[in-house]
Scaffold this motif. Structure first.
Motif, PDB file in Angstrom:
ATOM      1  N   ASN A  38      49.076-112.536 -61.690  1.00  0.00           N
ATOM      2  CA  ASN A  38      48.792-112.264 -60.172  1.00  0.00           C
ATOM      3  C   ASN A  38      47.955-110.945 -59.671  1.00  0.00           C
ATOM      4  OD1 ASN A  38      50.887-114.487 -59.561  1.00  0.00           O
ATOM      5  ND2 ASN A  38      51.926-113.358 -61.237  1.00  0.00           N
TER       6      ASN A  38
ATOM      7  N   ARG B  96      50.514-119.519 -56.146  1.00  0.00           N
ATOM      8  CA  ARG B  96      51.508-118.839 -57.001  1.00  0.00           C
ATOM      9  C   ARG B  96      52.561-120.088 -56.813  1.00  0.00           C
ATOM     10  NH1 ARG B  96      50.779-112.778 -55.167  1.00  0.00           N
ATOM     11  NH2 ARG B  96      48.821-112.443 -56.286  1.00  0.00           N
TER      12      ARG B  96
ATOM     13  N   ILE C  25      45.264-115.357 -60.170  1.00  0.00           N
ATOM     14  CA  ILE C  25      45.462-116.127 -59.060  1.00  0.00           C
ATOM     15  C   ILE C  25      46.249-115.015 -57.874  1.00  0.00           C
ATOM     16  CG2 ILE C  25      47.257-117.925 -58.183  1.00  0.00           C
ATOM     17  CD1 ILE C  25      47.579-118.701 -61.048  1.00  0.00           C
ATOM     18  N   ASP C  26      45.360-114.929 -56.638  1.00  0.00           N
ATOM     19  CA  ASP C  26      45.546-114.153 -55.877  1.00  0.00           C
ATOM     20  C   ASP C  26      46.346-114.742 -54.425  1.00  0.00           C
ATOM     21  OD1 ASP C  26      43.169-115.356 -54.937  1.00  0.00           O
ATOM     22  OD2 ASP C  26      42.044-113.303 -54.354  1.00  0.00           O
ATOM     23  N   SER C  27      46.450-116.001 -54.474  1.00  0.00           N
ATOM     24  CA  SER C  27      46.865-116.700 -53.365  1.00  0.00           C
ATOM     25  C   SER C  27      48.398-116.786 -53.492  1.00  0.00           C
ATOM     26  CB  SER C  27      46.200-118.186 -53.269  1.00  0.00           C
ATOM     27  OG  SER C  27      46.981-118.798 -52.327  1.00  0.00           O
TER      28      SER C  27
ATOM     29  N   SER D 226      46.617-121.922 -63.672  1.00  0.00           N
ATOM     30  CA  SER D 226      45.048-121.651 -62.935  1.00  0.00           C
ATOM     31  C   SER D 226      45.019-121.375 -61.704  1.00  0.00           C
ATOM     32  CB  SER D 226      44.346-123.015 -63.607  1.00  0.00           C
ATOM     33  OG  SER D 226      43.274-122.999 -63.078  1.00  0.00           O
ATOM     34  N   GLN D 227      43.821-120.792 -61.254  1.00  0.00           N
ATOM     35  CA  GLN D 227      43.682-120.697 -59.947  1.00  0.00           C
ATOM     36  C   GLN D 227      42.985-121.880 -59.268  1.00  0.00           C
ATOM     37  OE1 GLN D 227      40.605-117.512 -59.737  1.00  0.00           O
ATOM     38  NE2 GLN D 227      39.793-118.235 -61.325  1.00  0.00           N
ATOM     39  N   THR D 228      42.665-122.802 -60.154  1.00  0.00           N
ATOM     40  CA  THR D 228      42.212-124.049 -59.726  1.00  0.00           C
ATOM     41  C   THR D 228      43.124-125.256 -59.612  1.00  0.00           C
ATOM     42  OG1 THR D 228      41.383-124.617 -61.803  1.00  0.00           O
ATOM     43  CG2 THR D 228      39.920-123.593 -60.147  1.00  0.00           C
TER      44      THR D 228
END
Length: 358
Positions: A102, A117, A111-113, A80-82
């Motif tokens: 990604n 990642r 998830i763009d960070s 998850s992005q969170t």
């Protein structure tokens, strides 16, 4: 008629839908389609609504598919992005792997960070692999994480010459990576989009012929490990909308398309069979039980027609294509589950190949 036996066909890249998206497809309908396509087992992605990103949602999804599946199966857990990495210790024994998105695609798990990642890579310490959606330059970023953490990583639906060149070098460096490609990237290109319209909208997108040739070359050279369908059913209305949904069904068309490629001398028969069965088993560290196999008539020619498919959406981007190779029988654990026309197993016959249901 020449018939071959393929032991334990697995598609490790499917979107079976169900839950809040049961109008697109259900665990029951798509596992029936899987059997008709020759598969022993399918692994389902976590980006269905609601996303599989915590223990409660995983437990609910496990229970639902356990009641409905006609074939054996596995589930991915979604990164998850969170940052849901605190869940990993509780869920790892019940899933086939961690899926990390990604690049932008269906669902809300993008998830763009780079930092996020890496946080997931650092936290995922089990013996299950990480499967990644990575496109373009993002492939290089994930390769860097694999180089740092040495976590076995499967790169899903690789579609471009640029990506395959990066991954070829990474393999030559001895990194623990594997590669999957999809039939829609092997048999369709951007030149087919005017005819297909929304039915050709994929993620990753259909590419140029030069990219397609690079994928076939990588298959012949042994760089690509498996053929995966990225089975992603949507309703006709969703594909004909102003902004069509990404993806297409593929469980019932993958095997005959690859058998046609064998007939056309694009790859050897044994290599084709290995990419649909043995290589998947090796990567996910599973072994089919005795009497788990598919019988294929490699000479029988058919035309792909959506009305003949068992997938709930009832269409295919390969509509009208003539292919050779028809599934005659499917056996799972000594039980015949397909006779060439009918699925014979009951809902709930399928088993989780990765631990207990709850």
């Amino acid at each position: 008629m020449p018939r071959i036996k393929i032991h334990g066909m697995i598609d490790p890249h499917t979107h079976l839908r169900d839950l809040d998206w049961s109008h697109k497809a259900t665990f029951e309908s798509e596992t029936k389609a899987a059997i008709a396509g020759g598969y022993w087992a399918v692994f389902d992605m976590p980006n269905t609504a609601p996303s599989t990103i915590d223990d409660a949602r995983l437990t609910d999804k496990l229970a639902r598919i356990n009641m409905s599946a006609h074939c054996d199966w596995g589930l991915y857990f979604g990164a998850s992005q969170t940052d849901n990495s605190a869940e990993y210790e509780r869920i790892a024994a019940r899933v086939c792997g961690l899926k990390m998105y990604n690049n932008s695609t269906t669902g809300d798990l993008f998830i763009d960070s780079s930092a996020m990642r890496e946080r997931h890579y650092r936290a995922w310490t089990t013996n299950r692999l990480i499967a990644v959606h990575a496109e373009g330059e993002t492939v290089a970023n994930i390769i860097d994480l694999v180089r740092k953490y040495r976590q076995p990583t499967h790169f899903l639906h690789i579609s471009s010459e640029f990506e395959i060149n990066l991954l070829t070098e990474a393999k030559q460096d001895g990194l623990p990576i594997t590669i999957g490609v999809c039939p829609h990237h092997l048999f369709l290109t951007e030149e087919d989009l005017p005819a297909l319209g929304g039915y050709g909208r994929m993620k990753p997108e259909l590419k140029r012929k030069t990219d397609q040739r690079a994928l076939w070359r990588a298959i012949r050279q042994g760089v690509v490990d498996i053929i995966e369908s990225d089975h992603a059913p949507h309703t006709r209305a969703e594909k004909e909308a102003e902004a069509p949904a990404f993806g297409a069904p593929g469980l019932e068309t993958t095997l005959p398309l690859i058998m046609q490629a064998v007939k056309d001398s694009r790859l050897p028969l044994q290599r084709a069979c290995d990419m649909l069965s043995l290589n998947v088993q090796r990567i996910w560290r599973i072994t089919p039980l005795p009497k788990t196999y598919t019988v294929v008539d490699t000479d029988l020619s058919t035309i792909i027609e959506g009305r003949n498919l068992l997938t709930k959406c009832g269409w295919s981007p390969f509509e009208g294509m003539r292919v050779c190779g028809k599934v005659i029988e499917v056996w799972i654990r000594g039980h015949q589950v397909y006779d060439g026309e009918n699925v014979l197993s009951a809902p709930g016959f399928g088993r989780n190949l990765f631990g207990f249901v709850a």
